[in-house]
Write an enzyme that holds these catalytic residues in place. Structure first.
Site, mmCIF file in Angstrom:
data_model
loop_
_atom_site.group_PDB
_atom_site.id
_atom_site.type_symbol
_atom_site.label_atom_id
_atom_site.label_comp_id
_atom_site.label_asym_id
_atom_site.label_seq_id
_atom_site.Cartn_x
_atom_site.Cartn_y
_atom_site.Cartn_z
ATOM 1 N N ARG A 41 1.001 -0.980 -0.305
ATOM 2 C CA ARG A 41 -0.095 0.243 0.005
ATOM 3 C C ARG A 41 0.623 1.215 0.445
ATOM 4 N NH1 ARG A 41 -6.052 0.523 3.306
ATOM 5 N NH2 ARG A 41 -6.621 0.205 1.367
ATOM 6 N N PRO A 94 -13.383 -3.238 11.870
ATOM 7 C CA PRO A 94 -13.906 -4.230 10.979
ATOM 8 C C PRO A 94 -15.289 -4.561 12.073
ATOM 9 C CG PRO A 94 -12.317 -5.050 10.837
ATOM 10 C CD PRO A 94 -12.140 -3.494 11.475
ATOM 11 N N GLU A 163 -14.362 11.083 10.992
ATOM 12 C CA GLU A 163 -14.559 11.788 9.903
ATOM 13 C C GLU A 163 -16.117 11.540 8.663
ATOM 14 O OE1 GLU A 163 -12.497 13.657 7.507
ATOM 15 O OE2 GLU A 163 -13.630 13.563 6.196
ATOM 16 N N LEU A 165 -16.450 11.817 5.262
ATOM 17 C CA LEU A 165 -16.475 11.649 3.999
ATOM 18 C C LEU A 165 -16.711 10.906 3.531
ATOM 19 C CD1 LEU A 165 -13.757 9.880 2.653
ATOM 20 C CD2 LEU A 165 -12.527 11.214 3.972
ATOM 21 N N ALA A 227 -26.340 6.152 10.823
ATOM 22 C CA ALA A 227 -27.357 5.485 11.208
ATOM 23 C C ALA A 227 -28.279 6.691 10.794
ATOM 24 C CB ALA A 227 -27.494 5.323 12.637
ATOM 25 N N LEU A 229 -28.440 8.661 7.644
ATOM 26 C CA LEU A 229 -28.420 8.483 6.557
ATOM 27 C C LEU A 229 -28.955 6.657 6.105
ATOM 28 C CD1 LEU A 229 -24.717 10.528 6.648
ATOM 29 C CD2 LEU A 229 -27.091 11.591 5.214
ATOM 30 N N CYS A 278 -19.339 1.543 5.453
ATOM 31 C CA CYS A 278 -19.477 1.688 6.795
ATOM 32 C C CYS A 278 -20.430 2.117 6.831
ATOM 33 C CB CYS A 278 -19.341 3.201 6.834
ATOM 34 S SG CYS A 278 -17.404 3.965 6.591
ATOM 35 N N PHE A 279 -21.791 2.185 6.591
ATOM 36 C CA PHE A 279 -23.403 2.012 7.184
ATOM 37 C C PHE A 279 -23.618 0.739 7.715
ATOM 38 C CE2 PHE A 279 -25.275 5.907 3.508
ATOM 39 C CZ PHE A 279 -24.400 6.410 4.391
HETATM 40 P P1 NAD Z 1 -8.306 0.691 5.445
HETATM 41 O O1 NAD Z 1 -8.849 -0.278 5.770
HETATM 42 O O2 NAD Z 1 -8.260 1.436 4.226
HETATM 43 O O3 NAD Z 1 -7.100 1.260 5.983
HETATM 44 C C1 NAD Z 1 -6.922 1.420 7.205
HETATM 45 C C2 NAD Z 1 -5.165 0.900 7.042
HETATM 46 O O4 NAD Z 1 -4.494 0.770 8.841
HETATM 47 C C3 NAD Z 1 -5.088 -0.701 6.160
HETATM 48 O O5 NAD Z 1 -4.079 -0.121 5.636
HETATM 49 C C4 NAD Z 1 -4.284 -1.056 7.727
HETATM 50 O O6 NAD Z 1 -2.880 -1.704 7.234
HETATM 51 C C5 NAD Z 1 -4.030 -0.157 8.805
HETATM 52 N N1 NAD Z 1 -3.038 -0.327 9.993
HETATM 53 C C6 NAD Z 1 -4.085 -1.382 10.252
HETATM 54 N N2 NAD Z 1 -3.753 -1.479 11.589
HETATM 55 C C7 NAD Z 1 -2.674 -0.857 11.838
HETATM 56 C C8 NAD Z 1 -1.694 -0.214 12.860
HETATM 57 N N3 NAD Z 1 -1.093 -0.873 13.712
HETATM 58 N N4 NAD Z 1 -0.434 -0.228 12.080
HETATM 59 C C9 NAD Z 1 -0.464 0.959 11.148
HETATM 60 N N5 NAD Z 1 -1.479 0.109 9.883
HETATM 61 C C10 NAD Z 1 -2.319 -0.262 10.412
HETATM 62 O O7 NAD Z 1 -9.553 2.030 6.327
HETATM 63 P P2 NAD Z 1 -10.708 3.089 5.672
HETATM 64 O O8 NAD Z 1 -11.579 2.618 4.690
HETATM 65 O O9 NAD Z 1 -9.684 3.749 5.846
HETATM 66 O O10 NAD Z 1 -11.276 3.021 7.776
HETATM 67 C C11 NAD Z 1 -10.730 3.864 8.066
HETATM 68 C C12 NAD Z 1 -11.386 4.095 9.263
HETATM 69 O O11 NAD Z 1 -12.090 5.013 8.808
HETATM 70 C C13 NAD Z 1 -12.069 3.054 9.881
HETATM 71 O O12 NAD Z 1 -12.999 3.042 11.342
HETATM 72 C C14 NAD Z 1 -13.625 3.326 9.442
HETATM 73 O O13 NAD Z 1 -15.261 3.338 9.800
HETATM 74 C C15 NAD Z 1 -13.631 5.344 8.916
HETATM 75 N N6 NAD Z 1 -14.110 5.613 7.910
HETATM 76 C C16 NAD Z 1 -14.466 5.391 6.637
HETATM 77 C C17 NAD Z 1 -14.680 6.238 5.833
HETATM 78 C C18 NAD Z 1 -15.272 5.910 4.069
HETATM 79 O O14 NAD Z 1 -15.391 5.604 3.617
HETATM 80 N N7 NAD Z 1 -14.542 4.375 4.123
HETATM 81 C C19 NAD Z 1 -15.383 7.353 6.058
HETATM 82 C C20 NAD Z 1 -15.288 8.234 7.254
HETATM 83 C C21 NAD Z 1 -14.358 6.680 8.265
HETATM 84 C C1 UDX Z 2 -20.744 6.974 3.963
HETATM 85 C C2 UDX Z 2 -21.380 8.611 5.022
HETATM 86 O O1 UDX Z 2 -21.617 9.231 3.921
HETATM 87 C C3 UDX Z 2 -19.992 9.437 5.319
HETATM 88 O O2 UDX Z 2 -20.564 10.835 5.522
HETATM 89 C C4 UDX Z 2 -19.326 8.415 6.368
HETATM 90 O O3 UDX Z 2 -18.307 9.180 6.489
HETATM 91 C C5 UDX Z 2 -19.299 7.455 5.422
HETATM 92 O O4 UDX Z 2 -19.740 5.910 4.964
HETATM 93 P P1 UDX Z 2 -20.107 6.068 1.654
HETATM 94 O O5 UDX Z 2 -20.356 4.921 2.322
HETATM 95 O O6 UDX Z 2 -18.442 6.226 1.628
HETATM 96 O O7 UDX Z 2 -20.392 7.326 2.313
HETATM 97 O O8 UDX Z 2 -21.364 6.772 0.654
HETATM 98 P P2 UDX Z 2 -22.450 7.292 0.563
HETATM 99 O O9 UDX Z 2 -22.032 8.126 -0.717
HETATM 100 O O10 UDX Z 2 -23.323 7.266 1.939
HETATM 101 O O11 UDX Z 2 -23.084 5.993 0.013
HETATM 102 C C6 UDX Z 2 -23.456 4.608 0.387
HETATM 103 C C7 UDX Z 2 -24.126 4.301 0.407
HETATM 104 O O12 UDX Z 2 -25.535 4.495 -0.194
HETATM 105 C C8 UDX Z 2 -24.076 3.367 -1.448
HETATM 106 O O13 UDX Z 2 -23.940 1.927 -1.705
HETATM 107 C C9 UDX Z 2 -25.272 4.205 -1.937
HETATM 108 O O14 UDX Z 2 -24.803 3.842 -3.568
HETATM 109 C C10 UDX Z 2 -26.645 4.402 -1.697
HETATM 110 N N1 UDX Z 2 -26.967 5.568 -1.310
HETATM 111 C C11 UDX Z 2 -27.155 6.423 -1.024
HETATM 112 C C12 UDX Z 2 -28.403 5.146 -1.888
HETATM 113 O O15 UDX Z 2 -28.334 4.165 -2.471
HETATM 114 N N2 UDX Z 2 -28.881 6.394 -1.679
HETATM 115 C C13 UDX Z 2 -29.185 7.279 -1.839
HETATM 116 O O16 UDX Z 2 -30.074 8.527 -2.156
HETATM 117 C C14 UDX Z 2 -27.638 7.950 -0.938
#
Ligand code: NAD
Ligand code: UDX
Length: 470
Positions: A41, A94, A163, A165, A227, A229, A278-279
């Site tokens: 990565r 997870p 976060e 995003l 939750a 959303l 996430c959801f």
């Molecule tokens: P991800 O799996 O893409 O990334 C996590 C990374 O952390 C991996 O690359 C892993 O190798 C690394 N890691 C794990 N343990 C480690 C350690 N001890 N030292 C160094 N690296 C380590 O996960 P993500 O999607 O970025 O999500 C991260 C967090 O953010 C989660 O808690 C998730 O719920 C939250 N989150 C995700 C999103 C999203 O859209 N993906 C949005 C908001 C919040």
């Molecule tokens: C979500 C939240 O939006 C974001 O704020 C949080 O930080 C992470 O979780 P994400 O899962 O990346 O983001 O995408 P999102 O745009 O929320 O979509 C989630 C799922 O819902 C997708 O499968 C999307 O297709 C679906 N969706 C979204 C619907 O089915 N209908 C809608 O109106 C909106």
């Protein structure tokens, strides 16, 4: 408050990577080092041709501007911890697969390991920021671990900075967030640490959008936002079933309901079911939290949001089988889209996986096209979804192709699973000419002009629409 000069981010994933790349872009006076244990990565983040480990519109431009200037990617976790004033913990959380709370609770092992590493390495004061989504009061456990293992007089302040995003729009969301949320202990030190992080964001986020609250409120707000959303989507999807049975049109219902300024028009798009990392995870986490707090009614309320999503996916699979004369065994189905939403290569919890698993259990042949998802990812997801079927058997039934026409050629049915923009431009007449007749289209994303397709000759089923036009 201290003046943050060096930031370390533990976890170079979908959140840590884009978030800290944008911080580096907007704060050229701060050195940002993003670390991860996963060598491949980090190599991808550092690659000369910018083939980054995640696809996110606009991300390459941000990394191009900041990498090597004040943005660095490394596997040397200890060095980055040692040098930083402020450390984001942005590792994965997870759903637990086994043990207490399996299937519901968040697996906090990665957060704990990262926290223990900080405690073991740090020799000076650090602000430690929970960026990962965690259950309410996790910051307390982190503080206990840090304080019990602190050495050399190092002091730790813990902040929660969830976060918000969304994937596919991460860069846009980070550049102009609706809000930045920072939770801290309401002590002098806690508030100082909070101000130090707020000052980092203030380099580009308007002050009135930086909200500061207590630690537990901040942690819970993240679960609450996801939750609520997801609850909107499950609500509209529940109504889509009523539409299909009555002849009402879910698009018209969403539009009419969303016009109420108290409800608002966003996030009311009926679909084949929500996916993403996430959801589901965060709601199950909230369900587990509610149960642990002896609040079974609250747990049941939120659980229904996930149950409705499962229902929506299985309802869609059933529509496909029923419409294709109640059997799809040996039939050929094209699935357009494999990512959980458009503009991402991420497939975590994608509805497409569930649909294809259902089709395979009926022994149908499936051909998949997705513009961004890697082939190896598709094979991995399908293997995990069908744990009792060897990959060689899956490969006898599934083909992955590289464009829409190839996917649809000689198929009985086309299923739209992801709302990729390019699917809006499909030349349906050409698709029709290449398909087996009768040719069916199942739209799980409200993407097609059903009347136009019917004129071409297709049999069409759209989520939330009855068969007859009014
Ligand atoms: P991800 O799996 O893409 O990334 C996590 C990374 O952390 C991996 O690359 C892993 O190798 C690394 N890691 C794990 N343990 C480690 C350690 N001890 N030292 C160094 N690296 C380590 O996960 P993500 O999607 O970025 O999500 C991260 C967090 O953010 C989660 O808690 C998730 O719920 C939250 N989150 C995700 C999103 C999203 O859209 N993906 C949005 C908001 C919040
Ligand atoms: C979500 C939240 O939006 C974001 O704020 C949080 O930080 C992470 O979780 P994400 O899962 O990346 O983001 O995408 P999102 O745009 O929320 O979509 C989630 C799922 O819902 C997708 O499968 C999307 O297709 C679906 N969706 C979204 C619907 O089915 N209908 C809608 O109106 C909106």
């Amino acid at each position: 408050p201290i003046d943050v000069k060096k930031i370390c981010c533990i976890g170079a994933g979908y959140v840590g990577g884009p978030t800290c790349a944008v911080i580096a872009l907007k704060c050229p006076h701060i050195t940002v080092t993003i670390v991860d244990l996963n060598q491949s990565r980090i190599d991808a983040w550092n690659s000369d041709d910018f083939s980054l480990p995640i696809y996110e519109p606009g991300l390459v431009d941000v990394v191009k501007q900041a990498r090597g200037r004040n943005l660095f990617f490394s596997t040397d976790v200890d060095k980055a911890i040692l040098e930083a004033d402020l450390i984001f913990v942005s590792v994965n959380t997870p759903t637990k697969k086994s043990g207490v709370g399996a299937g519901f609770a968040a697996d906090l092992n990665y957060v704990e390991l990262a926290t223990r590493r900080i405690a073991a390495v740090a020799t000076s004061n650090k602000i430690v920021v929970e960026k990962s989504t965690v259950p309410c009061r996790t910051a307390e456990s982190m503080r206990t671990i840090l304080e019990s293992n602190s050495h050399g007089g190092a002091r730790f302040d813990i902040l929660s900075n969830p976060e918000f995003l969304a994937e596919g729009t991460a860069i846009k969301d980070l550049l102009s967030p609706d809000r930045v949320l920072i939770g801290s202990l309401q002590t002098g030190e806690g508030l100082d640490a909070c101000q130090a992080l707020a000052n980092v964001y203030a380099n580009w986020v308007p002050k009135e959008r930086i909200l500061t609250v207590g630690l537990w409120s901040s942690e819970l707000s993240k679960l609450a936002a996801n939750a609520m959303l997801a609850q909107r989507i499950s609500s509209i999807n529940a109504l889509s079933a009523i539409c299909e049975a009555t002849g009402a049109n879910i698009d018209e219902v969403s539009h009419a309901v969303g016009f109420d300024s108290r409800i608002g028009p966003k996030f009311l798009r009926a679909s084949v079911g929500f996916g993403g990392s996430c959801f589901q995870k965060d709601i199950l986490n909230l369900v587990y939290l509610s149960e642990s707090l002896h609040l079974p009614e609250v747990a049941a309320y939120w659980r229904q949001v996930v149950d409705m999503n499962e229902y929506q996916k299985s309802r869609f699979s059933k529509t496909v089988v029923d419409t294709l004369f109640k059997t799809i065994t040996g039939k050929h189905i094209a699935v357009l889209g494999f990512a959980f939403k458009a503009d991402t290569g991420d497939t975590r919890e994608s509805a497409a996986i569930t649909l294809i698993r259902d089709f395979l259990s009926e022994r149908a042949y499936v051909t998949i096209y997705d513009p961004k998802v890697e082939e190896s990812q598709i094979w991995q997801d399908l293997s995990e979804a069908c744990p009792n079927t060897p990959l060689e058997t899956i490969k006898k039934y599934v083909t992955i192709v590289h464009n829409v026409i190839e996917a649809c050629k000689d198929k009985e049915a086309v299923v739209i699973a992801t709302e990729w923009k390019e699917f809006l431009e499909i030349d349906w007449q050409t698709v029709y000419d290449h398909m087996t007749k009768p040719a069916f289209v199942f739209d799980g994303r409200l993407l097609i002009d059903a009347d136009k397709l019917r004129k071409i000759g297709f049999k069409v089923k759209v989520i939330g629409r009855g068969d007859s036009t009014q």
